[in-house]
Scaffold this motif. Structure first.
Motif, mmCIF file in Angstrom:
data_model
loop_
_atom_site.group_PDB
_atom_site.id
_atom_site.type_symbol
_atom_site.label_atom_id
_atom_site.label_comp_id
_atom_site.label_asym_id
_atom_site.label_seq_id
_atom_site.Cartn_x
_atom_site.Cartn_y
_atom_site.Cartn_z
ATOM 1 N N UNK A 108 0.828 -1.208 0.000
ATOM 2 C CA UNK A 108 0.000 0.000 0.000
ATOM 3 C C UNK A 108 0.860 1.254 0.000
ATOM 4 N N UNK A 109 1.915 1.245 0.813
ATOM 5 C CA UNK A 109 2.828 2.391 0.846
ATOM 6 C C UNK A 109 3.550 2.555 -0.497
ATOM 7 N N UNK A 110 3.901 1.432 -1.113
ATOM 8 C CA UNK A 110 4.599 1.491 -2.404
ATOM 9 C C UNK A 110 3.698 2.063 -3.486
ATOM 10 N N UNK A 111 2.389 1.823 -3.359
ATOM 11 C CA UNK A 111 1.433 2.343 -4.337
ATOM 12 C C UNK A 111 0.991 3.764 -4.020
ATOM 13 N N UNK A 112 1.490 4.308 -2.929
ATOM 14 C CA UNK A 112 1.162 5.679 -2.561
ATOM 15 C C UNK A 112 -0.205 5.843 -1.918
ATOM 16 N N UNK A 113 -0.750 4.769 -1.357
ATOM 17 C CA UNK A 113 -2.048 4.852 -0.698
ATOM 18 C C UNK A 113 -1.886 5.583 0.639
ATOM 19 N N UNK A 114 -2.668 6.633 0.883
ATOM 20 C CA UNK A 114 -2.554 7.372 2.146
ATOM 21 C C UNK A 114 -2.825 6.472 3.351
ATOM 22 N N UNK A 115 -2.269 6.854 4.496
ATOM 23 C CA UNK A 115 -2.405 6.048 5.704
ATOM 24 C C UNK A 115 -3.872 5.868 6.111
ATOM 25 N N UNK A 116 -4.654 6.957 6.003
ATOM 26 C CA UNK A 116 -6.072 6.866 6.381
ATOM 27 C C UNK A 116 -6.808 5.857 5.499
ATOM 28 N N UNK A 117 -6.543 5.897 4.192
ATOM 29 C CA UNK A 117 -7.180 4.960 3.266
ATOM 30 C C UNK A 117 -6.696 3.532 3.517
ATOM 31 N N UNK A 118 -5.430 3.397 3.887
ATOM 32 C CA UNK A 118 -4.886 2.084 4.212
ATOM 33 C C UNK A 118 -5.659 1.454 5.355
ATOM 34 N N UNK A 119 -5.906 2.251 6.392
ATOM 35 C CA UNK A 119 -6.651 1.736 7.540
ATOM 36 C C UNK A 119 -8.118 1.492 7.195
ATOM 37 N N UNK A 120 -8.711 2.444 6.479
ATOM 38 C CA UNK A 120 -10.138 2.366 6.184
ATOM 39 C C UNK A 120 -10.481 1.243 5.217
ATOM 40 N N UNK A 121 -9.677 1.058 4.186
ATOM 41 C CA UNK A 121 -10.016 0.133 3.106
ATOM 42 C C UNK A 121 -9.355 -1.231 3.219
ATOM 43 N N UNK A 122 -8.222 -1.303 3.930
ATOM 44 C CA UNK A 122 -7.457 -2.555 3.939
ATOM 45 C C UNK A 122 -7.365 -3.174 5.332
ATOM 46 N N UNK A 123 -6.843 -2.419 6.298
ATOM 47 C CA UNK A 123 -6.533 -2.997 7.592
ATOM 48 C C UNK A 123 -7.766 -3.221 8.469
ATOM 49 N N UNK A 124 -8.586 -2.172 8.658
ATOM 50 C CA UNK A 124 -9.736 -2.285 9.564
ATOM 51 C C UNK A 124 -10.740 -3.349 9.118
ATOM 52 N N UNK A 125 -11.135 -3.384 7.826
ATOM 53 C CA UNK A 125 -12.081 -4.438 7.424
ATOM 54 C C UNK A 125 -11.572 -5.846 7.707
ATOM 55 N N UNK A 126 -10.283 -6.076 7.451
ATOM 56 C CA UNK A 126 -9.725 -7.400 7.703
ATOM 57 C C UNK A 126 -9.639 -7.694 9.197
ATOM 58 N N UNK A 127 -9.255 -6.677 9.981
ATOM 59 C CA UNK A 127 -9.142 -6.875 11.430
ATOM 60 C C UNK A 127 -10.498 -7.191 12.042
ATOM 61 N N UNK A 128 -11.539 -6.494 11.587
ATOM 62 C CA UNK A 128 -12.885 -6.765 12.112
ATOM 63 C C UNK A 128 -13.334 -8.170 11.713
ATOM 64 N N UNK A 129 -13.038 -8.555 10.485
ATOM 65 C CA UNK A 129 -13.426 -9.894 10.036
ATOM 66 C C UNK A 129 -12.715 -10.973 10.843
ATOM 67 N N UNK A 130 -11.423 -10.791 11.051
ATOM 68 C CA UNK A 130 -10.651 -11.790 11.800
ATOM 69 C C UNK A 130 -11.060 -11.808 13.268
ATOM 70 N N UNK A 131 -11.298 -10.605 13.824
ATOM 71 C CA UNK A 131 -11.638 -10.522 15.242
ATOM 72 C C UNK A 131 -13.118 -10.623 15.535
ATOM 73 N N UNK A 132 -13.939 -10.917 14.522
ATOM 74 C CA UNK A 132 -15.391 -10.937 14.708
ATOM 75 C C UNK A 132 -15.861 -11.858 15.834
ATOM 76 N N UNK A 133 -15.349 -13.086 15.947
ATOM 77 C CA UNK A 133 -15.803 -13.934 17.063
ATOM 78 C C UNK A 133 -15.577 -13.295 18.433
ATOM 79 N N UNK A 134 -14.425 -12.672 18.607
ATOM 80 C CA UNK A 134 -14.135 -12.018 19.881
ATOM 81 C C UNK A 134 -14.986 -10.769 20.074
ATOM 82 N N UNK A 135 -15.278 -10.063 18.988
ATOM 83 C CA UNK A 135 -16.126 -8.875 19.085
ATOM 84 C C UNK A 135 -17.558 -9.252 19.447
#
Length: 203
Positions: A108-135
């Motif tokens: 993401x950094x190599x493609x120039x994706x801003x940090x906010x977009x990285x979290x919003x579009x890539x990291x947070x959705x995956x983290x919520x999906x992985x952590x869904x049972x615990x949530x």
């Protein structure tokens, strides 16, 4: 009692909404490379995990008027429950983020994706999906701890059950009915969580 259960749901769902929104922010701060930001996030997590929720409810309820925030009891309860739960949600998300390959962030950094977009579009959705049972487990816990809101005068399920018991002198029937309502609420939450896990193919 069924009417009172609406307050239980309001406290639980409102608290979970605050927990998720604030938990993402605390999680991002916790893994920050800035020592001060990371340290403050760690302090937040340690405080809200180390102080009993009952004490936090009382502090929020009696402290807010002193700083000019004259909130209704229900608002103070939702805020206290949400801020406490956010500490646990932040750790759930942090653990989930650690399972995401670091190469995604580097790409993401190599493609120039801003940090906010990285979290919003890539990291947070995956983290919520992985952590869904615990949530989901956290939401179930919030349904149960919502009973503590009775100490600040909120007429949720436990408080109303106590009032009815005082009027009828039939504690067994009343508390068994309250337990059944709590069980049904958490059963629905659990089933919805499993449905979401299956739909998102959480492993």
């Amino acid at each position: 009692m069924l009417a009172a259960a609406r307050w239980t749901l309001l406290i639980s769902l409102g608290g979970m909404a605050i927990s998720l929104a604030l938990g993402i922010f605390v999680c991002a701060s916790r893994i920050s490379k800035e020592p001060i930001i990371s340290g403050l996030a760690a302090l937040y997590i340690s405080f809200f995990r180390g102080v009993p929720l009952l004490v936090q409810l009382l502090v929020f309820y009696y402290m807010l008027p002193y700083i000019g925030l004259d909130l209704p009891a229900i608002a103070a309860a939702v805020l206290a429950v949400g801020m406490c739960s956010a500490a646990y949600t932040a750790e759930i998300l942090r653990g989930a983020l650690q399972t995401i390959p670091h190469g995604q962030t580097e790409a993401a950094h190599a493609l120039g994706i801003p940090t906010f977009s990285l979290w919003k579009r890539i990291l947070v959705p995956q983290a919520i999906r992985i952590g869904l049972p615990s949530l989901v487990n956290e939401l179930i816990l919030l349904v149960k701890v919502s009973s503590l809101a009775s100490v600040v005068g909120i007429g949720e399920l436990t408080r109303i059950s106590q009032n009815i018991t005082g009027e009828t002198y039939r504690p067994l029937e009343i508390y068994v009915a309250a337990a059944a309502i709590y069980f049904l609420i958490n059963l629905v939450v659990s089933l919805l969580g499993r449905l979401a896990e299956h739909k998102l193919k959480v492993v």
